[in-house]
Each structure stands twice: as structure tokens, then as C-alpha cells.
Design an enzyme around this catalytic site. Structure first.
Site, mmCIF file in Angstrom:
data_model
loop_
_atom_site.group_PDB
_atom_site.id
_atom_site.type_symbol
_atom_site.label_atom_id
_atom_site.label_comp_id
_atom_site.label_asym_id
_atom_site.label_seq_id
_atom_site.Cartn_x
_atom_site.Cartn_y
_atom_site.Cartn_z
ATOM 1 N N VAL A 40 53.880 30.166 80.417
ATOM 2 C CA VAL A 40 52.962 30.145 79.277
ATOM 3 C C VAL A 40 51.542 30.446 79.760
ATOM 4 C CG1 VAL A 40 52.103 28.768 77.351
ATOM 5 C CG2 VAL A 40 54.412 28.364 78.212
ATOM 6 N N GLU A 49 59.854 39.460 80.095
ATOM 7 C CA GLU A 49 59.998 38.912 78.742
ATOM 8 C C GLU A 49 60.527 40.011 77.828
ATOM 9 O OE1 GLU A 49 56.478 37.102 77.141
ATOM 10 O OE2 GLU A 49 56.435 35.532 78.666
ATOM 11 N N HIS A 59 58.873 40.245 74.207
ATOM 12 C CA HIS A 59 57.432 40.346 73.958
ATOM 13 C C HIS A 59 56.985 41.809 73.877
ATOM 14 C CE1 HIS A 59 53.175 38.748 74.555
ATOM 15 N NE2 HIS A 59 53.027 40.037 74.807
HETATM 16 ZN ZN LIG Z 1 55.017 36.654 73.656
#
Ligand SMILES: [Zn+2]
Length: 255
Positions: free
Chosen positions: A169, A228, A231
Site C-alpha cells: 500500500v 498488480e 491496477h
Molecule cells: Zn490500485
């Protein structure tokens, strides 16, 4: 005499205070009324679009830092703004948001392309959904705090937990989600459709709509972010096409 004088003075103060209070109250009432009408005037167009049944409502969001940055030109370079661990969002960065029905919102400028991409995905039999889009710095902080807490529960020390969480994160101010130009896309129902089918489609086609897979598997060392597949970041069609064809990441494109 003095007592009377004091009393008069007190009365004057009291009446002045009353006037100020009444004026403030009227101002507030006026503003609240105006806002109410504005909101009423921008209720959602019912069931109009597949993406999120867009509210025509837009809103301004601003990062809390006061000064504006001179280094980027919002008119020409807005699509290519680089935000990562070493490039935080410029101070005073302004976002005009278009709100989607499922409590998501994106930078209004990317909305038409995003809608087109979702329309075409659905036409291809996919069931995509946006699980995350624009985030405030506060939201980003709470996501980071949650992740740190998860690692602490697993028995990691505070320091370790923080390090592990930050691999997943982004620290507030360094997340593209705060730009409103990044979306996390998954499947509406993971049982009925594996999201990897959606990610496969996006990997092949998103550039046509101006979106790129922002954190590819083989670029982790450059992006400093774990792969990811969900994303996607809007960079505009020209950049997206080149990034796709040369198989590079945004950092490499902007070098
Ligand atoms: Zn994201």
C-alpha cells in the site's frame, strides 16, 4: 453612574453580538439552501451507463498542501503526471471528479475513455467492476494502517509490519489513486467469472483506450511496486500505445 455606563456598554455589546449571530445564521442558511438545490439538480441519470451509472455531478478535490506546483502544466501534461515513491503528488493538485454509482469516482477527463473500455469489455462477455478509484489522502492512510495492523496480527514487529505493508500500500501522497486517474478492475462476481480473464483482456486491449497496466510483473525493480494485474492508469492513447508496443513502464517512458 459608572454602573449605568457599564450596563449601557453591556447592552450595546449584546445587541451587536445578536446582530452578528443573526447575520451569520442567515448566511449559513442561504449557503445550505443553495447547495441543496445544486445537489437536487444533479441527481443520477437512472440506469444510463454500464460503468457505474454516472452521476453528472462533479466535485473539486484538492490535496491539503497549500501551494501550487510550477513543474507540471495541467493543460498539456496532465495525463503523464508521474506519481510514485520518489515523486509525490504536487502540492495543491486539483481533481475535478465524476462520480460513479458504486461510490467510486474518477478524474472527469478520463471518464469517457473508461466508459468506452467498459462498454467494449461487456460486449466481449466480461463482467468487470471498479473496486477502487479516486482516494483521498485520508483514505490512503487508513488503507495503510489496516495493512500494518494485519501484519502485526500475524506476529510481525511494528517496524516489520510497516515495511511489509508499504510494499503493498502506497504512503499517502504517493498513490496514483489520489490523482483519480487509476482504477483497480476486477470481476463483479469472482465465482461466476475469474478476474484473470478480465485482466487478460485489459493487458491486450487497454492501450486502445489510453490505459496501461501500471505495475507489470517484470518491472517491479523500476516501479518499486509489486505486480498488480488489476491496477490500470490513464496516460492517454499516444503514450499508452507506445508503452504497450515497447513493453515498458511509465517510469521508462518518461525517462
Ligand atoms: Zn490500485
Amino acid at each position: 453612574m459608572n454602573k449605568n455606563k457599564n450596563k449601557n456598554r453591556q447592552n450595546t455589546y449584546f445587541s451587536l453580538l445578536t446582530k452578528i449571530t443573526v447575520t451569520l445564521f442567515l448566511c449559513c442558511a442561504f449557503l445550505i439552501g443553495k447547495l441543496g438545490f445544486q445537489l437536487l439538480g444533479t441527481l443520477p441519470d437512472s440506469g444510463q451507463s454500464d460503468l457505474g451509472n454516472v452521476f453528472s455531478q462533479t466535485s473539486q478535490a484538492k490535496n491539503s498542501q497549500p501551494e501550487a506546483s510550477a513543474s507540471i502544466s495541467p493543460e498539456t501534461d496532465w495525463e503523464l503526471i508521474l506519481v510514485n515513491r520518489s515523486n509525490p503528488i504536487p502540492k495543491g493538485y486539483d481533481v475535478k471528479l465524476t462520480q460513479l454509482r458504486n461510490n467510486q469516482s474518477v478524474d472527469s477527463r478520463i471518464y469517457p475513455s473508461l466508459q468506452k473500455m467498459f462498454d467494449d469489455m461487456r460486449a466481449a462477455g466480461l463482467t468487470p467492476v471498479i473496486s477502487s478509484s479516486y482516494r483521498t489522502a485520508e483514505k490512503q492512510q487508513s488503507l495503510l494502517d489496516e495493512k500494518i495492523a494485519d501484519y502485526q496480527k500475524e506476529g510481525h514487529s511494528d517496524k516489520e509490519a510497516e515495511k511489509l505493508a508499504k510494499a503493498w500500500v502506497a504512503v499517502p501522497g504517493t498513490s496514483e489513486h489520489q490523482l483519480g486517474m487509476a482504477v483497480d478492475i476486477t470481476s463483479t462476481d469472482r465465482n461466476s467469472q475469474n478476474p484473470s480473464i478480465i485482466w487478460e483482456w485489459l493487458m491486450k486491449n487497454s492501450y486502445k483506450y489510453g490505459f496501461i497496466l501500471r505495475y507489470p510483473e517484470d518491472k517491479e525493480e523500476i516501479t518499486n511496486t509489486i505486480y498488480e494485474p488489476w491496477h490500470y492508469r490513464y496516460v492517454g492513447k499516444t503514450a499508452a500505445k507506445e508503452i504497450y508496443e515497447r513493453q515498458i513502464c511509465l517510469e521508462e517512458y518518461l525517462q
